[in-house]
Write a protein that holds these residues in place. Sequence first.
Motif: not given
Length: 136
Positions: A34-40, A95-98, A88-90
């Motif tokens: 997974m990318p870093e949270r800021q990227d997500i 999953e939200y962004v996908r 929110t957990p990473p």
Amino acid sequence: MTAATEGHGPDALPFDFECISDCVDRVLAITLCMPERQDIDHMAGRLRGALNMFLVEDLGFDSNHETRRMYAAAHRLLELHGRPTPETPPFTAYEYVRELARLTRRFVDLYRDHSADTTGSPSPALPSRIRSVAPM
């Protein structure tokens, strides 16, 4: 080259299909790492913006049940209380962004199909890689 087309209304913003497709491809290409949270969060913001642009278009909402389901899913994903927060957990944010990316890809296809049907001319060109991403 950017494939942009004018919307159906006089005030419609042009769609930058290449930019939208690049974002969708990037999100759906994420696999084990997974990318870093800021990227997500950044990708989620870009995809929410793209979905908002599609939602103001007349893409057959009144005449097609599946299109209405897509609009309902988009509204659900765009609601403020349904979005990931900093707490929110990473993986949940991932999953939200996908889910945003998969739905955005469906809207790109719907827009292209609808544009071709209503204008009688070929739909705006999209990069071929939009089709190379694994199906929903």
